[in-house]
Enzyme design. Structure first.
Site, PDB file in Angstrom:
ATOM      1  CB  CYS A  20      -0.924  -0.032   1.221  1.00  0.00           C
ATOM      2  SG  CYS A  20      -1.745   1.512   1.542  1.00  0.00           S
ATOM      3  CD  GLU A  78     -11.259  -7.410 -17.660  1.00  0.00           C
ATOM      4  OE1 GLU A  78     -10.442  -6.763 -16.977  1.00  0.00           O
ATOM      5  OE2 GLU A  78     -11.570  -8.596 -17.426  1.00  0.00           O
ATOM      6  CB  ILE A 114      -4.363 -10.390 -14.840  1.00  0.00           C
ATOM      7  CG1 ILE A 114      -3.046 -11.077 -14.415  1.00  0.00           C
ATOM      8  CG2 ILE A 114      -4.261  -9.878 -16.265  1.00  0.00           C
ATOM      9  CD1 ILE A 114      -2.754 -12.343 -15.194  1.00  0.00           C
ATOM     10  CG  HIS A 140     -26.937  24.987  -1.461  1.00  0.00           C
ATOM     11  ND1 HIS A 140     -27.091  24.180  -2.570  1.00  0.00           N
ATOM     12  CD2 HIS A 140     -26.939  26.278  -1.899  1.00  0.00           C
ATOM     13  CE1 HIS A 140     -27.196  24.945  -3.643  1.00  0.00           C
ATOM     14  NE2 HIS A 140     -27.103  26.220  -3.279  1.00  0.00           N
TER      15      HIS A 140
HETATM   16  C1  FAD Z   1      -1.046  -0.250  -7.507  1.00  0.00           C
HETATM   17  C2  FAD Z   1      -1.896  -0.579  -6.315  1.00  0.00           C
HETATM   18  C3  FAD Z   1      -2.797   0.372  -5.853  1.00  0.00           C
HETATM   19  C4  FAD Z   1      -3.587   0.082  -4.749  1.00  0.00           C
HETATM   20  N1  FAD Z   1      -4.452   1.036  -4.329  1.00  0.00           N
HETATM   21  C5  FAD Z   1      -5.259   0.783  -3.287  1.00  0.00           C
HETATM   22  C6  FAD Z   1      -6.150   1.779  -2.813  1.00  0.00           C
HETATM   23  O1  FAD Z   1      -6.225   2.889  -3.340  1.00  0.00           O
HETATM   24  N2  FAD Z   1      -6.925   1.484  -1.743  1.00  0.00           N
HETATM   25  C7  FAD Z   1      -6.880   0.250  -1.135  1.00  0.00           C
HETATM   26  O2  FAD Z   1      -7.628   0.036  -0.170  1.00  0.00           O
HETATM   27  N3  FAD Z   1      -6.028  -0.704  -1.552  1.00  0.00           N
HETATM   28  C8  FAD Z   1      -5.211  -0.478  -2.607  1.00  0.00           C
HETATM   29  N4  FAD Z   1      -4.328  -1.441  -3.015  1.00  0.00           N
HETATM   30  C9  FAD Z   1      -4.305  -2.735  -2.298  1.00  0.00           C
HETATM   31  C10 FAD Z   1      -3.480  -2.623  -1.006  1.00  0.00           C
HETATM   32  O3  FAD Z   1      -2.194  -2.164  -1.322  1.00  0.00           O
HETATM   33  C11 FAD Z   1      -3.413  -3.974  -0.316  1.00  0.00           C
HETATM   34  O4  FAD Z   1      -4.717  -4.472  -0.136  1.00  0.00           O
HETATM   35  C12 FAD Z   1      -2.747  -3.845   1.038  1.00  0.00           C
HETATM   36  O5  FAD Z   1      -1.427  -3.381   0.902  1.00  0.00           O
HETATM   37  C13 FAD Z   1      -2.740  -5.199   1.763  1.00  0.00           C
HETATM   38  O6  FAD Z   1      -2.109  -5.043   2.994  1.00  0.00           O
HETATM   39  P1  FAD Z   1      -1.388  -6.290   3.720  1.00  0.00           P
HETATM   40  O7  FAD Z   1      -0.855  -5.742   4.993  1.00  0.00           O
HETATM   41  O8  FAD Z   1      -2.300  -7.442   3.762  1.00  0.00           O
HETATM   42  O9  FAD Z   1      -0.217  -6.713   2.739  1.00  0.00           O
HETATM   43  P2  FAD Z   1       1.057  -5.880   2.085  1.00  0.00           P
HETATM   44  O10 FAD Z   1       0.723  -4.464   2.027  1.00  0.00           O
HETATM   45  O11 FAD Z   1       1.346  -6.628   0.873  1.00  0.00           O
HETATM   46  O12 FAD Z   1       2.152  -6.069   3.187  1.00  0.00           O
HETATM   47  C14 FAD Z   1       2.765  -7.290   3.444  1.00  0.00           C
HETATM   48  C15 FAD Z   1       4.148  -6.984   3.984  1.00  0.00           C
HETATM   49  O13 FAD Z   1       4.684  -8.158   4.540  1.00  0.00           O
HETATM   50  C16 FAD Z   1       6.064  -8.222   4.255  1.00  0.00           C
HETATM   51  N5  FAD Z   1       6.419  -9.638   4.368  1.00  0.00           N
HETATM   52  C17 FAD Z   1       5.842 -10.673   3.721  1.00  0.00           C
HETATM   53  N6  FAD Z   1       6.366 -11.836   4.134  1.00  0.00           N
HETATM   54  C18 FAD Z   1       7.297 -11.528   5.074  1.00  0.00           C
HETATM   55  C19 FAD Z   1       8.171 -12.294   5.856  1.00  0.00           C
HETATM   56  N7  FAD Z   1       8.185 -13.617   5.785  1.00  0.00           N
HETATM   57  N8  FAD Z   1       9.011 -11.659   6.692  1.00  0.00           N
HETATM   58  C20 FAD Z   1       9.003 -10.298   6.775  1.00  0.00           C
HETATM   59  N9  FAD Z   1       8.177  -9.515   6.079  1.00  0.00           N
HETATM   60  C21 FAD Z   1       7.335 -10.125   5.227  1.00  0.00           C
HETATM   61  C22 FAD Z   1       6.186  -7.648   2.860  1.00  0.00           C
HETATM   62  O14 FAD Z   1       7.481  -7.157   2.625  1.00  0.00           O
HETATM   63  C23 FAD Z   1       5.145  -6.532   2.929  1.00  0.00           C
HETATM   64  O15 FAD Z   1       5.725  -5.324   3.332  1.00  0.00           O
HETATM   65  C24 FAD Z   1      -3.498  -1.178  -4.104  1.00  0.00           C
HETATM   66  C25 FAD Z   1      -2.583  -2.135  -4.553  1.00  0.00           C
HETATM   67  C26 FAD Z   1      -1.794  -1.840  -5.642  1.00  0.00           C
HETATM   68  C27 FAD Z   1      -0.812  -2.893  -6.109  1.00  0.00           C
END
Ligand code: FAD
Length: 471
Positions: free
Chosen positions: A46, A208, A276, A450
């Site tokens: 994120c 798509e 995708i 408004h």
């Molecule tokens: C281009 C793009 C735009 C987006 N825009 C939006 C948006 O506008 N709004 C929205 O709500 N969502 C958005 N998302 C989705 C959002 O980024 C994800 O849903 C969110 O980051 C998920 O959070 P998470 O904590 O589950 O995982 P992540 O953010 O993927 O974090 C996981 C973390 O765990 C770390 N990690 C993994 N395994 C290990 C390990 N074994 N040891 C140590 N560290 C580890 C990784 O390095 C990573 O930093 C977007 C995604 C993308 C790709």
């Protein structure tokens, strides 16, 4: 050398929105917390390569396009607007850095320890953390939260090289404006990043596989989005499958087949974005060795308190599947932390908002009209266009509408679907109403300032009751 085992209350693996929020909430509740993150910075997909940098570039590119398309009608003329892409990228990086540093500050404030390295969960809830220099620390916490996130899905003929064949990571730092960017996938990420590069001057073609862009959204929203984005210059090819292709030096060739008649076509691009979908990442989590239950798509199976099938092990965020959204991950993190602290918290997903930050924006929550009708209920619909709103006219941003789907018997709001200016923020009042099982009447009878865009929300709610005023 292996360091002495340590015994915090909670070890969180992953420092993205799921993991860092879970860490802070657990610390607020008096638990000792170690958060393991191998990236150079906290914040996960994120903050580093997702929501934040994409919104920074969407903002900058909106300004750039506005100067050329709308400024003159406001009586503002520019002589020679130029794009300084390097500066735009630097600003994006600065915004990201402010956010990642902000999380580090919050960790210090709440005394969350950041264990820098790759975390591995071993049987018996032992977490090993291997640092960049090879040193291993071992933790034996009472509870583990897996927040390992997701990675982009690849196509067999297009492995990511992040030079010409890009995932979100490469598409956020292309060093020049592409002549022709092909985007495979007309979902949120493809349309947002496609919009950025189109505004900056690229020809952008979106391919798509499904019959529409933004599959799964309300039909009216999808139609309006396709109409407006096409008018802006995005070339959309729906019901079209990518069947082959290759990188050829500085070019990428993409072969497609149209579902309707099997017609084949070759696209020649200088950059390709493959967006995708994303799949759960289980770095450091050997599900087979641990006996961790996974679902059909490789997601970690959890209950509504974010518990996995392993005692003391919780999982949250993209790693557990569902809608891959940062705010979903954050909320799941809060629930996991509260359950660990002994609270009776439970996660529910009925009113999960979702936003697409194109312009106009798309913001939705709850059931689509088709889903509500398919549920067997009698349904009412109220719709109000931004073109009939004074504030939208002053802004010169009149595309789109707000649509309510309500239960015809009780007037309860079942879903709300918006496309228009700033709808990402307008949706919040409806989500709050839905959380309290509010009705169209509740919103229709609430005074809205408004002139504001929020009057469109009120009027659409009144529309579901058959008494909108300004249309
Ligand atoms: C281009 C793009 C735009 C987006 N825009 C939006 C948006 O506008 N709004 C929205 O709500 N969502 C958005 N998302 C989705 C959002 O980024 C994800 O849903 C969110 O980051 C998920 O959070 P998470 O904590 O589950 O995982 P992540 O953010 O993927 O974090 C996981 C973390 O765990 C770390 N990690 C993994 N395994 C290990 C390990 N074994 N040891 C140590 N560290 C580890 C990784 O390095 C990573 O930093 C977007 C995604 C993308 C790709």
């Amino acid at each position: 050398m292996t360091a002495t085992p340590q015994t915090p209350d909670v070890v969180v693996i992953g420092g993205g929105p799921g993991g860092y929020v879970a860490s802070i909430r657990a610390a607020q509740l008096g638990l000792s917390v170690v958060c393991v993150e191998f990236d150079r910075t906290l914040g996960g997909t994120c903050v580093n390569v997702g929501c934040i940098p994409s919104k920074a570039l969407l903002g900058s590119s909106e300004h750039y396009e506005w100067t050329q398309t709308h400024a003159a009608e406001h009586g503002i003329t520019f002589d020679g607007v130029r794009l300084d892409l390097a500066r735009m990228m630097k600003r994006k990086d600065d915004v990201v850095a402010r956010n990642t540093r902000g999380i580090e500050y919050l960790f210090k404030k709440h005394k969350v320890t950041w264990a820098k390295g790759v975390g591995t969960l071993r049987p018996g809830n032992v977490v090993e953390v291997k640092a960049g220099d090879g040193a291993v620390s071992t933790y034996r916490p009472r509870h583990v939260i897996l927040a390992t996130g997701s990675v982009p899905v690849t196509l067999p003929f297009f492995p990511f090289d992040e030079e010409r064949v890009l995932s979100n990571v490469g598409a956020l730092r292309i060093p020049e404006v592409p002549q022709h960017l092909v985007v495979i996938g007309g979902g949120v990420i493809g349309l947002e990043l496609g919009s950025v590069w189109r505004r900056l001057g690229a020809k952008v073609t979106v391919i798509e596989f499904m019959p529409t862009i933004l599959p799964g959204n309300d039909d009216d929203i999808v139609k309006e989005a396709a109409k407006v984005l096409t008018k802006q210059g995005l070339e959309l090819h729906t019901a079209t499958k990518v069947v082959g292709g290759r990188r050829n030096g500085a070019r990428v060739l993409i072969e497609t087949e149209r579902s309707a008649d099997g017609a084949k076509r070759m696209f020649d691009a200088d950059y390709l974005l493959v967006s995708i979908g994303r799949q759960p990442a289980l770095t450091g989590v050997d599900a087979a060795e641990l006996g961790l239950a996974l679902g059909r798509r490789g997601e970690i199976v959890v209950d509504d308190q974010m518990r996995t099938n392993l005692p003391g092990v919780f999982a949250i965020g993209d790693a557990v599947g569902g809608k891959l959204l940062a705010h979903k991950a954050e909320e799941e993190g809060v629930i996991a932390a509260e359950v660990i602290a002994g609270h009776p918290a439970r996660m529910h997903y009925h009113n999960m908002p979702a936003v697409v930050y194109t312009w106009p924006e798309v913001a939705t929550a709850g059931l689509t009209e088709a889903e509500a009708r398919a549920s067997g209920r009698a349904v009412k619909v109220g719709k109000f266009p931004f073109s009939a709103n004074g504030r939208a006219r002053t802004m010169g941003s009149t595309d789109g509408f707000v649509k309510f789907v309500t239960d015809a018997r009780t007037d309860e709001i079942l879903g709300c679907h918006m496309i228009g200016p700033n709808v990402s923020d307008l949706l919040a009042e409806v989500v709050l109403a839905m959380e309290y099982r509010g009705t169209a009447d509740d919103i229709g009878e609430t005074v809205h300032s408004h002139p504001t865009l929020s009057e469109v929300v009120k009027e659409a709610a009144l529309g579901a009751l058959g008494r909108a005023i300004h249309i």
